[in-house]
Design a protein around this motif. Structure first.
Motif, PDB file in Angstrom:
ATOM      1  N   THR A 284      34.561  53.912  -4.868  1.00 33.60           N
ATOM      2  CA  THR A 284      35.041  55.256  -4.575  1.00 33.60           C
ATOM      3  C   THR A 284      34.688  55.590  -3.137  1.00 33.60           C
ATOM      4  N   ASP A 285      35.424  56.496  -2.545  1.00 32.07           N
ATOM      5  CA  ASP A 285      35.163  56.873  -1.155  1.00 32.07           C
ATOM      6  C   ASP A 285      35.832  58.218  -0.893  1.00 32.07           C
ATOM      7  N   GLU A 286      35.398  58.869   0.133  1.00 33.74           N
ATOM      8  CA  GLU A 286      36.002  60.116   0.578  1.00 33.74           C
ATOM      9  C   GLU A 286      37.027  59.804   1.662  1.00 33.74           C
ATOM     10  N   PRO A 287      38.044  60.654   1.786  1.00 33.85           N
ATOM     11  CA  PRO A 287      38.981  60.464   2.895  1.00 33.85           C
ATOM     12  C   PRO A 287      38.318  60.843   4.222  1.00 33.85           C
ATOM     13  N   PRO A 288      38.901  60.410   5.341  1.00 31.69           N
ATOM     14  CA  PRO A 288      38.370  60.813   6.650  1.00 31.69           C
ATOM     15  C   PRO A 288      38.393  62.336   6.771  1.00 31.69           C
ATOM     16  N   PRO A 289      37.526  62.954   7.475  1.00 34.18           N
ATOM     17  CA  PRO A 289      36.596  62.365   8.425  1.00 34.18           C
ATOM     18  C   PRO A 289      35.270  61.898   7.820  1.00 34.18           C
ATOM     19  N   LEU A 290      34.996  62.203   6.562  1.00 32.12           N
ATOM     20  CA  LEU A 290      33.720  61.790   5.979  1.00 32.12           C
ATOM     21  C   LEU A 290      33.672  60.304   5.680  1.00 32.12           C
ATOM     22  N   GLY A 291      34.682  59.819   4.975  1.00 36.49           N
ATOM     23  CA  GLY A 291      34.702  58.423   4.561  1.00 36.49           C
ATOM     24  C   GLY A 291      35.852  57.677   5.195  1.00 36.49           C
ATOM     25  N   LYS A 292      36.145  56.518   4.613  1.00 38.39           N
ATOM     26  CA  LYS A 292      37.207  55.666   5.149  1.00 38.39           C
ATOM     27  C   LYS A 292      38.377  55.526   4.177  1.00 38.39           C
ATOM     28  N   ASN A 293      38.369  56.314   3.098  1.00 34.33           N
ATOM     29  CA  ASN A 293      39.454  56.272   2.116  1.00 34.33           C
ATOM     30  C   ASN A 293      39.594  54.881   1.491  1.00 34.33           C
ATOM     31  N   ALA A 294      38.455  54.208   1.279  1.00 34.67           N
ATOM     32  CA  ALA A 294      38.461  52.841   0.750  1.00 34.67           C
ATOM     33  C   ALA A 294      38.687  52.794  -0.757  1.00 34.67           C
ATOM     34  N   GLY A 295      38.700  53.945  -1.396  1.00 32.26           N
ATOM     35  CA  GLY A 295      38.920  54.030  -2.839  1.00 32.26           C
ATOM     36  C   GLY A 295      39.181  55.475  -3.201  1.00 32.26           C
ATOM     37  N   PRO A 296      39.474  55.732  -4.468  1.00 30.36           N
ATOM     38  CA  PRO A 296      39.727  57.120  -4.871  1.00 30.36           C
ATOM     39  C   PRO A 296      38.463  57.965  -4.730  1.00 30.36           C
ATOM     40  N   ASN A 297      38.656  59.241  -4.378  1.00 26.43           N
ATOM     41  CA  ASN A 297      37.513  60.139  -4.295  1.00 26.43           C
ATOM     42  C   ASN A 297      37.298  60.789  -5.668  1.00 26.43           C
ATOM     43  N   PRO A 298      36.192  61.494  -5.869  1.00 25.96           N
ATOM     44  CA  PRO A 298      35.909  62.080  -7.181  1.00 25.96           C
ATOM     45  C   PRO A 298      36.990  63.020  -7.702  1.00 25.96           C
ATOM     46  N   SER A 299      37.640  63.792  -6.841  1.00 24.69           N
ATOM     47  CA  SER A 299      38.710  64.686  -7.306  1.00 24.69           C
ATOM     48  C   SER A 299      39.866  63.887  -7.881  1.00 24.69           C
ATOM     49  N   ARG A 300      40.194  62.774  -7.253  1.00 24.64           N
ATOM     50  CA  ARG A 300      41.269  61.921  -7.763  1.00 24.64           C
ATOM     51  C   ARG A 300      40.862  61.269  -9.090  1.00 24.64           C
ATOM     52  N   LEU A 301      39.598  60.935  -9.224  1.00 22.86           N
ATOM     53  CA  LEU A 301      39.130  60.351 -10.483  1.00 22.86           C
ATOM     54  C   LEU A 301      39.236  61.360 -11.623  1.00 22.86           C
ATOM     55  N   ILE A 302      38.899  62.616 -11.353  1.00 19.88           N
ATOM     56  CA  ILE A 302      39.039  63.654 -12.386  1.00 19.88           C
ATOM     57  C   ILE A 302      40.510  63.806 -12.757  1.00 19.88           C
ATOM     58  N   ALA A 303      41.384  63.854 -11.756  1.00 24.08           N
ATOM     59  CA  ALA A 303      42.816  63.994 -12.025  1.00 24.08           C
ATOM     60  C   ALA A 303      43.339  62.803 -12.825  1.00 24.08           C
ATOM     61  N   ALA A 304      42.903  61.604 -12.474  1.00 20.53           N
ATOM     62  CA  ALA A 304      43.326  60.409 -13.218  1.00 20.53           C
ATOM     63  C   ALA A 304      42.828  60.479 -14.656  1.00 20.53           C
TER      64      ALA A 304
ATOM     65  N   GLN B 124      27.382  52.268  -0.910  1.00 21.44           N
ATOM     66  CA  GLN B 124      27.688  51.056  -0.167  1.00 21.44           C
ATOM     67  C   GLN B 124      27.552  51.295   1.331  1.00 21.44           C
ATOM     68  N   GLU B 125      28.210  52.356   1.795  1.00 23.96           N
ATOM     69  CA  GLU B 125      28.184  52.706   3.209  1.00 23.96           C
ATOM     70  C   GLU B 125      28.752  54.111   3.329  1.00 23.96           C
ATOM     71  N   ASP B 126      28.148  54.933   4.137  1.00 17.33           N
ATOM     72  CA  ASP B 126      28.570  56.318   4.309  1.00 17.33           C
ATOM     73  C   ASP B 126      28.837  56.971   2.948  1.00 17.33           C
ATOM     74  N   TYR B 127      30.081  57.336   2.653  1.00 21.81           N
ATOM     75  CA  TYR B 127      30.411  58.039   1.420  1.00 21.81           C
ATOM     76  C   TYR B 127      31.063  57.143   0.376  1.00 21.81           C
ATOM     77  N   ALA B 128      31.003  55.855   0.598  1.00 27.21           N
ATOM     78  CA  ALA B 128      31.558  54.893  -0.356  1.00 27.21           C
ATOM     79  C   ALA B 128      30.485  54.517  -1.381  1.00 27.21           C
ATOM     80  N   PHE B 129      30.855  54.584  -2.670  1.00 23.83           N
ATOM     81  CA  PHE B 129      29.949  54.227  -3.748  1.00 23.83           C
ATOM     82  C   PHE B 129      30.615  53.188  -4.642  1.00 23.83           C
ATOM     83  N   LEU B 130      29.821  52.247  -5.122  1.00 27.49           N
ATOM     84  CA  LEU B 130      30.315  51.274  -6.091  1.00 27.49           C
ATOM     85  C   LEU B 130      29.885  51.758  -7.472  1.00 27.49           C
ATOM     86  N   VAL B 131      30.882  51.992  -8.328  1.00 23.50           N
ATOM     87  CA  VAL B 131      30.625  52.445  -9.682  1.00 23.50           C
ATOM     88  C   VAL B 131      30.525  51.209 -10.559  1.00 23.50           C
ATOM     89  N   ARG B 132      29.367  51.028 -11.175  1.00 27.02           N
ATOM     90  CA  ARG B 132      29.150  49.904 -12.086  1.00 27.02           C
ATOM     91  C   ARG B 132      29.086  50.474 -13.497  1.00 27.02           C
TER      92      ARG B 132
END
Length: 148
Positions: A31-51, A13-21
Motif C-alpha cells: 500500500t502507498d499514498e499518492p504524491p506528494p506523500l508517497g509514490k503511488n506504488a499501491g492502493p492507499n487506505p481509502s481505496r482499500l476501504i472502497a474496494a 517499507q519506505e516513506d508511506y509505503a507499507f507491506l501488508v502481510r
C-alpha cells in the motif's frame, strides 16, 4: 462461542509505503499514498476501504442470487468514493456510490425483488462503515435496466 477475528501485520517499507502481510497465506500487498506523500506504488487506505465495500456488496448480491438458484453471470461493481473535508478541514471519505452490473437480464432471475431488498443487510463491510459515511447502491442488469 466468540465471534471470528483476524490479525495481520503491516511493515513500513519506505516513506508511506507499507507491506501488508495477511494472516492466512495470502500474497502480501503493498500500500502507498499518492504524491506528494508517497509514490503511488499501491492502493492507499481509502481505496482499500472502497474496494472492500464494493467487493462485499458484490459477493452478498451473488450469494443471494445463487441462493435462489439464479445464474446472474459475471457481476461487475464500480465504486466511486467522494472525498470531503470535515469541520476541522481534514480529508475524509464523505460517501461512496457502488454500481453493480449483473450480466443476466432481470427477467431471467427468480425472487429478484426479495433479493434486492435484503442483500445489503448481509454485507459486513458496508453495514460496518455506514455509520461513518453513506453508501449508495444501484444494481443494473444486462440490458442496462436499473433494478435498484
Amino acid at each position: 462461542m466468540s465471534e471470528p477475528q483476524f490479525t495481520f501485520t503491516l511493515e513500513q517499507q519506505e516513506d508511506y509505503a507499507f507491506l501488508v502481510r495477511f494472516d492466512n497465506d495470502l500474497p502480501a500487498l503493498l500500500t502507498d499514498e499518492p504524491p506528494p506523500l508517497g509514490k503511488n506504488a499501491g492502493p492507499n487506505p481509502s481505496r482499500l476501504i472502497a474496494a472492500g465495500v464494493a467487493n462485499c456488496l458484490g459477493a452478498s448480491l451473488l450469494f443471494a442470487l445463487r441462493k435462489f438458484k439464479n445464474d446472474p453471470g459475471k457481476l461487475t461493481a464500480t465504486v466511486t468514493a467522494h472525498m470531503a473535508r470535515n469541520a476541522q478541514k481534514r480529508l475524509r471519505i464523505g460517501r461512496m456510490d457502488v454500481d453493480i452490473r449483473i450480466a443476466a437480464p432481470a427477467a431471467e432471475l427468480e425472487h429478484l425483488d426479495r433479493i434486492l431488498e435484503q442483500f445489503e443487510d448481509y454485507c459486513v463491510v458496508t453495514q460496518s462503515v455506514q455509520s461513518g459515511f453513506p453508501v449508495g447502491v444501484t444494481v443494473h442488469d444486462a440490458t442496462g435496466a436499473r433494478l435498484k
